[in-house]
Each structure stands twice: as C-alpha cells, then as structure tokens.
Design an enzyme around this catalytic site. Structure first.
Site, mmCIF file in Angstrom:
data_model
loop_
_atom_site.group_PDB
_atom_site.id
_atom_site.type_symbol
_atom_site.label_atom_id
_atom_site.label_comp_id
_atom_site.label_asym_id
_atom_site.label_seq_id
_atom_site.Cartn_x
_atom_site.Cartn_y
_atom_site.Cartn_z
ATOM 1 N N SER A 4 -2.483 1.163 11.496
ATOM 2 C CA SER A 4 -3.257 1.340 12.475
ATOM 3 C C SER A 4 -3.773 0.205 13.408
ATOM 4 O O SER A 4 -3.838 0.127 14.626
ATOM 5 C CB SER A 4 -4.755 2.102 12.255
ATOM 6 O OG SER A 4 -5.002 1.326 11.106
ATOM 7 N N GLU A 31 1.008 -1.111 -0.200
ATOM 8 C CA GLU A 31 0.011 0.090 0.201
ATOM 9 C C GLU A 31 1.017 1.167 -0.183
ATOM 10 O O GLU A 31 2.185 1.280 0.119
ATOM 11 C CB GLU A 31 -0.860 -0.035 1.268
ATOM 12 C CG GLU A 31 -2.109 -1.125 1.114
ATOM 13 C CD GLU A 31 -3.046 -1.142 2.262
ATOM 14 O OE1 GLU A 31 -2.904 0.030 3.276
ATOM 15 O OE2 GLU A 31 -3.898 -2.073 2.387
ATOM 16 N N ARG A 50 -0.405 8.894 2.090
ATOM 17 C CA ARG A 50 -1.761 9.483 2.266
ATOM 18 C C ARG A 50 -2.173 10.870 2.159
ATOM 19 O O ARG A 50 -3.141 11.534 1.461
ATOM 20 C CB ARG A 50 -2.940 8.706 3.158
ATOM 21 C CG ARG A 50 -2.971 7.274 2.962
ATOM 22 C CD ARG A 50 -4.044 6.631 4.055
ATOM 23 N NE ARG A 50 -4.066 5.236 3.783
ATOM 24 C CZ ARG A 50 -4.716 4.611 4.628
ATOM 25 N NH1 ARG A 50 -5.008 4.926 5.739
ATOM 26 N NH2 ARG A 50 -4.956 3.242 4.187
ATOM 27 N N HIS A 69 -10.704 10.033 7.455
ATOM 28 C CA HIS A 69 -10.586 8.610 7.735
ATOM 29 C C HIS A 69 -9.985 8.183 9.038
ATOM 30 O O HIS A 69 -10.270 7.204 9.875
ATOM 31 C CB HIS A 69 -9.582 8.183 6.530
ATOM 32 C CG HIS A 69 -9.288 6.448 6.708
ATOM 33 N ND1 HIS A 69 -10.528 5.630 6.654
ATOM 34 C CD2 HIS A 69 -8.224 6.050 6.586
ATOM 35 C CE1 HIS A 69 -9.927 4.617 6.447
ATOM 36 N NE2 HIS A 69 -8.739 4.704 6.412
ATOM 37 N N ARG A 100 -0.397 8.788 9.438
ATOM 38 C CA ARG A 100 -0.052 7.431 9.578
ATOM 39 C C ARG A 100 0.249 6.884 8.246
ATOM 40 O O ARG A 100 -0.450 7.006 7.295
ATOM 41 C CB ARG A 100 -1.607 6.909 10.250
ATOM 42 C CG ARG A 100 -1.848 5.246 10.108
ATOM 43 C CD ARG A 100 -2.956 4.891 10.690
ATOM 44 N NE ARG A 100 -4.225 5.283 9.909
ATOM 45 C CZ ARG A 100 -4.453 4.279 8.993
ATOM 46 N NH1 ARG A 100 -3.871 3.280 8.793
ATOM 47 N NH2 ARG A 100 -5.421 4.604 8.081
ATOM 48 N N HIS A 132 -8.730 10.263 4.045
ATOM 49 C CA HIS A 132 -8.623 9.213 2.889
ATOM 50 C C HIS A 132 -8.660 9.603 1.598
ATOM 51 O O HIS A 132 -9.619 10.278 1.128
ATOM 52 C CB HIS A 132 -9.402 7.900 3.140
ATOM 53 C CG HIS A 132 -8.934 6.698 2.550
ATOM 54 N ND1 HIS A 132 -8.752 6.509 1.170
ATOM 55 C CD2 HIS A 132 -8.275 5.524 3.062
ATOM 56 C CE1 HIS A 132 -8.284 5.403 0.981
ATOM 57 N NE2 HIS A 132 -7.909 4.755 2.007
#
Length: 582
Positions: A426, A146, A325, A386, A421, A276
């Site tokens: 998370s 990711e 992100r 998000h 993050r 997000h």
C-alpha cells in the site's frame, strides 16, 4: 482503464431490491471564499504528500488540503513497512508474481508491473528525502518478510514505525517549503464535494474544476470555501469508519470515494475489503480505532493458536501464518466459530522478550498499555477492517473517468491489489502512482489540456445524514458486508441502509431540524453512501475471492474474474457494471 462493460446491471432492481438513488452533493452552505491553484491535492498521507512535493517543482501553484494536521492520516499508523525488490537476490518479477497471487486473479498486470519495477527507485528517493530506514550491519536497508511474500523485501523503520518515519520525512519536506508562494497548505479542512463543469451532451457532469472545503475554525478561511484547480488529486485514504471497528484513524470516513461518486466518477472493486487478521481483541463492545499487531510479528515466526491451544494455520495453507491476509482472516473467523470463541491467540513468546522489544517497540508499548507483554503473554487477536482494495478507478497515471480528477493511494482503484492487497504494497502504491500522477498533471497543464473551469451545479438531490445515525450505519455494514457475508445478510443491510434518513437538514423532529450541515453530519453522509455502494457490490458478486467471502457462494468462479464498477446514472441511481480486467 476500461469503463465500458459487457454485462451492465442497469435494471430497476439488483437481486430483487430497488437500486439505490444517491445524492449528487452534500447539503452545505454556498462557498464564502475562493482560492485558485494549478493543482489541488486532498490528503496528507504518503500519496498526497508525494503528489504535492512533486507538483511543486512542476507547476506554478499547488494547494494541499488535509483533514487534520499534515502528520495525520493512515500512513502514520503503518507498522509493517514498504515492499520493494531492493535485495540483489530478489527481483521485480518475483514481487510481481507474489502480488498477482495475492490479488486472486483480479490484478491489472500492467499496473502491478509499474508498481514493482518503479518501486525500488521510489523507495531510494524516499531515503534521499530524509526517510531513515532500519539498516543491516553492512549498511544496507534491512529487509524482512510478511504474508504472501516469498522473499525478504519489506523495508522498515524504527522496527515497527515505518509509516510514522515516512510521514515525518515527507512532512519535513513540506514544512521546509511552507514559505514558497508556489505552495499553500490548508489544515483542518474537510473536502465536501468535487466541483464539476457544465454537463456534456450525454448529461454527465463536466470536468473536475476544484473542490468545496470546510475549514474547521482555522484562521480567516473558516466555514465553506471553494478551491479551484486545473486538476484535483484525491489522496484521502480509506473507509475504516464505515465499520464498527477498524485499524484506521477516525478521519477515514470514505470522503474521497463518496465525493468522486457524487461527481460522476466510476468506482471499482468496492466489495474487496481487507480485514487484518491480527488486531488486538479487547472485548465485543470496543469501537473505533483498534491496535494492530503487525503481520511482521508473524513474519518473524509468531504462531496463531485457537483457544484450545491448537496451532491451526499449517492445516489451512502451505504458507501457514504467512498466507495472504484474506486466507488468514477467514481461517481465524471460522476457527472462532468452531471453538465458540471471540478471538484466537497470537503466540510470539518463543521469539524472546529482548528481541521482540527491540524489533517491535511500538507494538510492545501499545500492548503494555493493556498489561500484555508480547514476550511473555499470549495476545488475544481477531480480524478487523484494515484496508480497502477498491476505490475510484484510476489508470496508470492516476486519471479517473472524470477529466481533471486524479486518485492516488488507498482511495484509488489502480488494479494493483485486485481482490486482496499483498502486505506492505500500500505505501509503495501511494508512492509510485502519486509520482506518476504529478508528472502527468504537469505535462497536461503545460500543453494546455487541463485548464481552469467554471463550476456548475449538478442536477440531483443534496443529502445530509444525522451524525447520530453513524453507529446504526456502522452496525449495518459490520453485520452485512463484513468479514464473512451471505445473501440474506446483504439484502437485510441493503434494506436497512435505504431506511436511514438522508434529509436531516430538512426533516423536523419536535419542531426542530433533525441535524444541520456540519462536520460530523458530512462525514456520516459519506459513511452511509460508501456503505450503500459496498453492500450493493458485495450482494452482486456471487462468489468468494480475496477480501470478499460469501458463505452462500464459497468458491471462486471463473465467470467472476472481472471488475465490478459502480457509478450514478443520469437519474443518480446506482448502477453496477461487469467490466473485463484489462
């Protein structure tokens, strides 16, 4: 954990505006019943369930309180997966580097080291507890990539239902011991306030000694009660409902952060909100929990296109669609502004319809509900709230600045995430630090350092915001400390939040009370308090870094490589402090 700072902002104003004064407790009836435990765990996501399961084997009695059912909360909605260096070609040190880069210079390296080195063992323990991760043909856990990761280290389950599978496994473990006298579960219960002991010589609240909770019409323990404990573990999740739209469930109203603040605990990094990048866009008027299109879709090779059909991320960042992100979200917002559009497109068509249905069954199904086929159609997406990178400041074992109060998971600020993050960290954070907190609490209980205390009424006002004001507060937060921020907008938000009545339980409207203490009002009060702190911190930080982007201060500034902490002073006024990163 450092709570002493070099440059406190404790004057009468912040940026020319009066410092907010916040209530130290919610307006609520006195507790009508009491229950005692060695540890009270609040929340049933991955952090709360893990803490409760670990504590059950270590202390005589645990009470687990959850706002809805056990299988509710944000963990269930986690699509992408859980990050850990499980592949022999990967390493905790490589995971650490990726996390530090994503965090924009504000991560606590010690906390990140704990996360990445203990993470693989904790994931394997999840498997031992019954979590069924997707497997590669050779039988090993299947790993993918990711945004922000330079290795395949994302373990997933059911393709895109990782959180649901982890929640299922942990809830099953709790259900298996429901008959154990050493653990009690109270569902459908909102935590109102953290109970504290008599104040010390400095006037600050004493140790945490329990919580007040409102059980929503369940069984004999209805109404407001007091759950007393030697330790309280907050695992209440995030703040999504502070905003007009979010990927978070309806329960995410910032209850834990607000309760900790009212009790005198220190908050940190509150201004860093992760939006997000790819949330299904269904129109400007849509509110509530929105459908997330996981970052894993881009991890498999999907592109972002503007409404002119131009792929724009390769010109923004070397990692293109797999940039961190915050980079992707801000790039999308700027592209939307440049093209006069309210969304961009996610294009996964080249990946093949059969592969996408197999890899992302949940996303495929949710998009189909809106007549969108991930394998055939462009998907309209835009950023939405998000994740909250900040929270209640907690050390490497979950301890907060308030003796007896612990915070784990999204409600905590451990220093793991810094300004932004890293994807799929998370779930790992909740797992690792809940385990550590449980061990520390059991050790402290065993040696008598944590004991039952007598609750004391804290000085200060009580507050209640009418539920009817929630939309107003959400609009203020969305327009002020939203995806892109600026000084004038944040000052307007500060003034607007200060104008929201917080005395609905005493204010008359046509001879009637504006509102009475009840669930929706308590939640709205928490939303208002969190929005107030968030706006103040965003106004104070005059730079752009990670999840905090200001158009009037667009650059990252070395002077701001520090943590902004927030707490209430002895007069319940909000104070902000510049705290060095340990």
């Amino acid at each position: 954990m450092t709570t002493t700072d070099a440059r406190p902002q404790t004057g009468e104003t912040v940026d020319g505006l009066p410092r907010p004064t916040l209530a130290t407790r919610l307006a609520a009836p006195a507790p009508g019943w009491t229950v005692e435990a060695d540890a009270v765990v609040v929340g049933s996501g991955i952090a709360g369930l893990t803490a409760a399961l670990e504590l059950r084997t270590r202390v005589p009695r645990v009470l687990l309180v959850t706002k809805d059912r056990l299988a509710s909360g944000s963990t269930v909605w986690a699509q992408g997966g859980i990050a850990a260096a499980l592949d022999p070609s990967d390493s905790p040190s490589a995971h650490l580097v990726d996390t530090l880069v994503a965090g924009g210079g504000l991560c606590d390296p010690r906390a990140v080291e704990v996360l990445v080195t203990e993470g693989p063992a904790r994931v394997r323990e999840l498997v031992a507890r019954g979590a069924r991760f997707d497997r590669a043909p050779d039988g090993r856990i299947s790993l993918t990539r990711e945004g922000g990761h330079h290795a395949d280290r994302i373990a997933h389950a059911g393709g895109d239902a990782t959180g649901a599978e982890i929640s299922r496994a942990l809830v099953a473990q709790i259900e298996a011991v429901r008959g154990d006298p050493g653990i009690e579960v109270i569902e459908h219960a909102l935590v109102l306030d953290v109970l504290t002991g008599p104040p010390g010589p400095d006037g600050r609240p004493g140790p945490a000694c329990g919580v007040t909770i409102h059980v929503i019409g369940e069984g004999q323990r209805d109404g407001v009660g007091a759950a007393l404990g030697k330790a309280v573990v907050l695992a209440t999740g995030g703040i999504g409902q502070v905003y007009r739209s979010s990927t978070n469930p309806a329960q995410a109203t910032g209850d834990g952060i607000a309760a900790a603040l009212r009790a005198g605990a220190v908050l940190g990094d509150v201004e860093f909100v992760q939006f997000h990048p790819t949330v299904l866009w269904l129109g400007a008027g849509v509110k509530g929990q929105l459908t997330l299109v996981s970052e894993a879709v881009r991890g498999e090779g999907a592109y972002l296109l503007d409404t002119d059909g131009v792929r724009f991320m390769p010109d923004v960042h070397p990692m293109a669609e797999l940039a961190p992100r915050d980079v992707v979200a801000h790039a999308i917002v700027r592209r939307m502004a440049a093209t006069g559009s309210e969304h961009v497109w996610l294009d996964a068509r080249h990946l093949g319809a059969s592969f996408l249905r197999r890899r992302f069954p949940t996303i495929h199904e949710r998009l189909a509900e809106h007549d969108i086929d991930l394998g055939k159609d462009l998907v309209p997406v835009a950023p939405a709230q998000h994740y909250h990178s900040g929270g209640v400041v907690a050390d490497l074992v979950g301890r907060t600045s308030l003796t007896g109060l612990y915070a784990v998971g999204e409600v905590a600020c451990t220093g793991v995430h810094g300004a932004n993050r890293l994807a799929s960290n998370s779930l790992l954070e909740g797992l690792v630090f809940a385990h550590r907190a449980a061990r520390h609490i059991s050790d402290e209980v065993a040696r008598g350092a944590l004991r039952h205390g007598e609750p004391s009424v804290r000085p200060g006002d009580e507050a209640l915001v009418a539920a009817a004001a929630r939309g107003r507060v959400q609009r203020i937060a969305t327009d002020g400390p939203g995806v892109l921020r600026d000084g004038p907008g944040l000052r307007r938000a500060t003034t607007a939040l200060a104008a929201v009545p917080t005395d609905a339980h005493t204010r008359l409207d046509d001879g009637r009370l504006l509102a009475a203490p009840q669930l929706a009002e308590w939640e709205t009060t928490n939303v208002h308090q969190v929005a107030t702190v968030l706006t103040a911190a965003a106004l104070a930080r005059e730079e752009s870094r990670g999840g905090h982007a200001r158009s009037d201060f667009p650059e990252q500034v070395d002077e701001w490589r520090l943590r902004l902490t927030a707490r209430l002073d002895e007069d319940a006024r909000l104070t902000l402090h510049r705290t060095p990163i340990d």
